[in-house]
Design a protein around this motif. Structure first.
Motif, PDB file in Angstrom:
ATOM      1  N   GLN A  52       0.837  -1.202   0.000  1.00 12.17           N
ATOM      2  CA  GLN A  52       0.000   0.000   0.000  1.00 12.17           C
ATOM      3  C   GLN A  52       0.871   1.250   0.000  1.00 12.17           C
ATOM      4  N   ALA A  53       1.956   1.239   0.766  1.00 14.56           N
ATOM      5  CA  ALA A  53       2.868   2.390   0.791  1.00 14.56           C
ATOM      6  C   ALA A  53       3.513   2.586  -0.584  1.00 14.56           C
ATOM      7  N   ALA A  54       3.858   1.496  -1.260  1.00 18.57           N
ATOM      8  CA  ALA A  54       4.449   1.596  -2.592  1.00 18.57           C
ATOM      9  C   ALA A  54       3.430   2.133  -3.601  1.00 18.57           C
ATOM     10  N   ILE A  55       2.182   1.721  -3.478  1.00 18.39           N
ATOM     11  CA  ILE A  55       1.123   2.245  -4.353  1.00 18.39           C
ATOM     12  C   ILE A  55       0.965   3.747  -4.127  1.00 18.39           C
ATOM     13  N   GLU A  56       0.944   4.164  -2.878  1.00 21.96           N
ATOM     14  CA  GLU A  56       0.818   5.589  -2.568  1.00 21.96           C
ATOM     15  C   GLU A  56       2.016   6.375  -3.097  1.00 21.96           C
ATOM     16  N   TYR A  57       3.209   5.768  -3.044  1.00 21.55           N
ATOM     17  CA  TYR A  57       4.409   6.410  -3.598  1.00 21.55           C
ATOM     18  C   TYR A  57       4.231   6.617  -5.101  1.00 21.55           C
ATOM     19  N   ALA A  58       3.761   5.583  -5.799  1.00 22.70           N
ATOM     20  CA  ALA A  58       3.554   5.679  -7.248  1.00 22.70           C
ATOM     21  C   ALA A  58       2.542   6.774  -7.579  1.00 22.70           C
ATOM     22  N   LEU A  59       1.459   6.817  -6.827  1.00 25.11           N
ATOM     23  CA  LEU A  59       0.435   7.834  -7.069  1.00 25.11           C
ATOM     24  C   LEU A  59       0.984   9.239  -6.825  1.00 25.11           C
ATOM     25  N   TRP A  75       1.662   8.520 -11.143  1.00 24.65           N
ATOM     26  CA  TRP A  75       1.163   7.287 -11.753  1.00 24.65           C
ATOM     27  C   TRP A  75      -0.332   7.178 -11.487  1.00 24.65           C
ATOM     28  N   VAL A  76      -1.010   6.354 -12.287  1.00 22.88           N
ATOM     29  CA  VAL A  76      -2.462   6.233 -12.229  1.00 22.88           C
ATOM     30  C   VAL A  76      -2.846   4.823 -11.785  1.00 22.88           C
ATOM     31  N   TRP A  77      -3.819   4.753 -10.878  1.00 25.15           N
ATOM     32  CA  TRP A  77      -4.356   3.471 -10.406  1.00 25.15           C
ATOM     33  C   TRP A  77      -5.422   3.015 -11.391  1.00 25.15           C
ATOM     34  N   VAL A  78      -5.285   1.761 -11.896  1.00 29.73           N
ATOM     35  CA  VAL A  78      -6.223   1.210 -12.874  1.00 29.73           C
ATOM     36  C   VAL A  78      -6.862  -0.036 -12.274  1.00 29.73           C
ATOM     37  N   PRO A  79      -8.177  -0.182 -12.349  1.00 29.28           N
ATOM     38  CA  PRO A  79      -8.834  -1.382 -11.817  1.00 29.28           C
ATOM     39  C   PRO A  79      -8.263  -2.653 -12.461  1.00 29.28           C
ATOM     40  N   PRO A  80      -8.366  -3.780 -11.762  1.00 30.04           N
ATOM     41  CA  PRO A  80      -7.675  -4.997 -12.200  1.00 30.04           C
ATOM     42  C   PRO A  80      -8.243  -5.690 -13.427  1.00 30.04           C
ATOM     43  N   ALA A 105      -7.850 -12.744 -11.436  1.00 27.77           N
ATOM     44  CA  ALA A 105      -8.214 -13.026 -10.043  1.00 27.77           C
ATOM     45  C   ALA A 105      -7.107 -12.660  -9.065  1.00 27.77           C
ATOM     46  N   HIS A 106      -5.854 -12.693  -9.516  1.00 29.48           N
ATOM     47  CA  HIS A 106      -4.739 -12.450  -8.605  1.00 29.48           C
ATOM     48  C   HIS A 106      -4.200 -11.022  -8.668  1.00 29.48           C
ATOM     49  N   CYS A 107      -4.684 -10.257  -9.613  1.00 24.87           N
ATOM     50  CA  CYS A 107      -4.210  -8.889  -9.778  1.00 24.87           C
ATOM     51  C   CYS A 107      -5.051  -7.952  -8.908  1.00 24.87           C
ATOM     52  N   PHE A 108      -4.393  -7.192  -8.040  1.00 27.28           N
ATOM     53  CA  PHE A 108      -5.089  -6.241  -7.175  1.00 27.28           C
ATOM     54  C   PHE A 108      -5.456  -4.983  -7.969  1.00 27.28           C
ATOM     55  N   CYS A 109      -4.495  -4.509  -8.767  1.00 26.20           N
ATOM     56  CA  CYS A 109      -4.706  -3.348  -9.632  1.00 26.20           C
ATOM     57  C   CYS A 109      -3.532  -3.267 -10.595  1.00 26.20           C
ATOM     58  N   LYS A 110      -3.574  -2.270 -11.458  1.00 30.37           N
ATOM     59  CA  LYS A 110      -2.435  -1.963 -12.307  1.00 30.37           C
ATOM     60  C   LYS A 110      -2.052  -0.525 -12.039  1.00 30.37           C
ATOM     61  N   LEU A 111      -0.774  -0.248 -12.152  1.00 25.33           N
ATOM     62  CA  LEU A 111      -0.275   1.114 -12.039  1.00 25.33           C
ATOM     63  C   LEU A 111       0.312   1.487 -13.383  1.00 25.33           C
ATOM     64  N   ARG A 112      -0.028   2.681 -13.858  1.00 23.06           N
ATOM     65  CA  ARG A 112       0.439   3.154 -15.151  1.00 23.06           C
ATOM     66  C   ARG A 112       1.006   4.548 -15.014  1.00 23.06           C
ATOM     67  N   CYS A 113       2.051   4.804 -15.773  1.00 18.97           N
ATOM     68  CA  CYS A 113       2.629   6.151 -15.789  1.00 18.97           C
ATOM     69  C   CYS A 113       1.562   7.124 -16.278  1.00 18.97           C
ATOM     70  N   GLY A 114       1.421   8.219 -15.574  1.00 18.24           N
ATOM     71  CA  GLY A 114       0.391   9.198 -15.916  1.00 18.24           C
ATOM     72  C   GLY A 114       0.893  10.336 -16.765  1.00 18.24           C
ATOM     73  N   MET A 166       2.632  -1.568 -14.443  1.00 22.19           N
ATOM     74  CA  MET A 166       2.942  -2.730 -13.619  1.00 22.19           C
ATOM     75  C   MET A 166       1.674  -3.250 -12.967  1.00 22.19           C
ATOM     76  N   SER A 167       1.556  -4.578 -12.924  1.00 16.19           N
ATOM     77  CA  SER A 167       0.464  -5.210 -12.194  1.00 16.19           C
ATOM     78  C   SER A 167       0.855  -5.318 -10.729  1.00 16.19           C
ATOM     79  N   VAL A 168      -0.087  -5.039  -9.856  1.00 12.05           N
ATOM     80  CA  VAL A 168       0.125  -5.189  -8.413  1.00 12.05           C
ATOM     81  C   VAL A 168      -0.656  -6.423  -7.987  1.00 12.05           C
ATOM     82  N   TRP A 169       0.034  -7.386  -7.417  1.00 14.01           N
ATOM     83  CA  TRP A 169      -0.593  -8.661  -7.056  1.00 14.01           C
ATOM     84  C   TRP A 169      -1.226  -8.599  -5.677  1.00 14.01           C
ATOM     85  N   SER A 170      -2.301  -9.339  -5.522  1.00 11.61           N
ATOM     86  CA  SER A 170      -3.012  -9.386  -4.245  1.00 11.61           C
ATOM     87  C   SER A 170      -2.208 -10.113  -3.182  1.00 11.61           C
TER      88      SER A 170
END
Length: 74
Positions: A10-17, A21-26, A30-39, A50-54
């Motif tokens: 979660q801290a790494a996701i917040e760092y990316a944001l 970077w943009v949070w994209v729904p998975p 089933a195993h992907c929590f979300c995707k992060l994309r350069c904004g 990058m895919s963020v795994w659950s």
């Protein structure tokens, strides 16, 4: 945006944001929590995503991978 159950990821996701970077729904994975994309508004960095795994094998290593990917995006 959902909150990841692991604090390191979660801290790494917040760092990316915070770096634009943009949070994209998975989608259907089933195993992907979300995707992060350069904004980047020009769309120059479409390959930077990058895919963020659950439930990764090592949550701390996965968090480091997320941070490393974000740092390598200009």
């Amino acid at each position: 945006m959902k909150i990841h159950p692991n604090k390191h990821i979660q801290a790494a996701i917040e760092y990316a944001l915070s770096k634009g970077w943009v949070w994209v729904p998975p989608g259907d994975s089933a195993h992907c929590f979300c995707k992060l994309r350069c904004g980047n508004p020009e769309g120059e960095h479409r390959d930077h995503q990058m895919s963020v795994w659950s439930t990764p094998k090592s949550a701390e290593n996965h968090a480091k991978q997320i941070r490393r990917k974000v740092k390598h995006c200009p």
